[in-house]
Design a protein around this motif. Sequence first.
Motif, PDB file in Angstrom:
ATOM      1  N   ARG A   1      59.255  62.421  68.633  1.00  0.00           N
ATOM      2  CA  ARG A   1      58.131  62.434  69.217  1.00  0.00           C
ATOM      3  C   ARG A   1      57.257  61.711  69.070  1.00  0.00           C
ATOM      4  NH1 ARG A   1      56.262  68.132  71.478  1.00  0.00           N
ATOM      5  NH2 ARG A   1      54.868  66.343  72.954  1.00  0.00           N
ATOM      6  N   ALA A   2      56.763  61.891  67.916  1.00  0.00           N
ATOM      7  CA  ALA A   2      56.164  60.963  67.235  1.00  0.00           C
ATOM      8  C   ALA A   2      56.299  59.688  67.122  1.00  0.00           C
ATOM      9  CB  ALA A   2      55.398  61.687  65.861  1.00  0.00           C
TER      10      ALA A   2
ATOM     11  N   ARG B   1      55.663  66.926  64.643  1.00  0.00           N
ATOM     12  CA  ARG B   1      55.048  65.635  65.170  1.00  0.00           C
ATOM     13  C   ARG B   1      53.746  64.633  64.878  1.00  0.00           C
ATOM     14  NH1 ARG B   1      51.438  64.597  69.151  1.00  0.00           N
ATOM     15  NH2 ARG B   1      51.552  66.952  70.168  1.00  0.00           N
TER      16      ARG B   1
END
Length: 367
Positions: free
Chosen positions: A206-207, A171
């Motif tokens: 997620r990032a 991430r």
Amino acid sequence: MKNKQPTINDVARLAGVSKATVSAVLNDTGTVRKSTRERVLAVIESLNYRKSGPDTRGGAQQVRSLGLVIKEIDNPYYGEVVTGARAAAEEAGYTLLVMSSEGAHASERRAVELAQAKGVDGLIITPVLDHTADLSHLFELKRRNLPFVLLEEVLGVQASLVDVDNESASRKAVEFLISQGHASLVHFAGPEYSMHSQERIDGVRRACSASHIIFGDDGVVRAGAHAEDGYRAGLEFFRSRPAAERPTAVTCYNDLVALGLCRSLDELGIRVPDEVSVVGFDDIHLLDYLPLRLTSVRVPKFQMGQVAAQMLIRHIESRETLPPQRLYLDTELVVRDSTRALPGSPAASIVRVGAGTNSGAARMAAR
């Protein structure tokens, strides 16, 4: 002076059975009543008893040894892990035996069984994991009370673990690319036999989900773990795409895949990092000696092997059964020449090669 280790006689005496019965339980042979088997196993666990290895000839002292099962013999990542484990083993008077499963369930099982037959005192294992994984050999190790430490988590198996937070590391690498102005990204994923592959994909997702970027399933390119995998996947993915449809950045499962990708891009006339930024994972030593110095997530590989061996030896030499330990080592993004900021984006402040680092730090997670 070290405490005397319990013997099969101690187990038999406390369980109220014969040595033959204890042996039958340990070797899963003969007919032993369930209640008797459970009583013997309870005593084995309470004493932290382990079956002795094969006897040596001529009265020579038995050699103490650790087994290390890796997944890819040709991956420099594991070379650094082995070096760390060997250093810790030799310091404590153990010999390290190294075997490779090459990502095959059957090979991993044979390696574990061979290590037991050779009388190793404990095992460090990088397990082969996918939806078809047969983990019975790991449960067999627990039944025999043979200590082992994992370098990758196996859900459902209570065992000591040394690893890094792959999702968080992945991430942060993508967040760096986003801060450099990259909005079109793909990820060259690793083999299905590694949980780390899925964890690194999850980090990318997620990032992106925390930003304005939409990252769908088509952003994941199935590559593998080797340089030829990255090369093949790179040619297939980029060959037919016009410049306007290419991603501006690619994150990779590991450095080998990234290096293979860079070669394919060079052959296609696509410049790194001018047209495509590339990020690897692991930061193997080889990167310092290549013409294009690769940006990569640094994993403390030597420390991982060293700490795993030290943890295993504590389990081996303890008079009592120790609870499983979980240690997560820190990673860091090392920015080199394979990435660049896009015009108009704010320059991100990232520690570069040669500056102070903190890759040796660690955090404990109690479970």
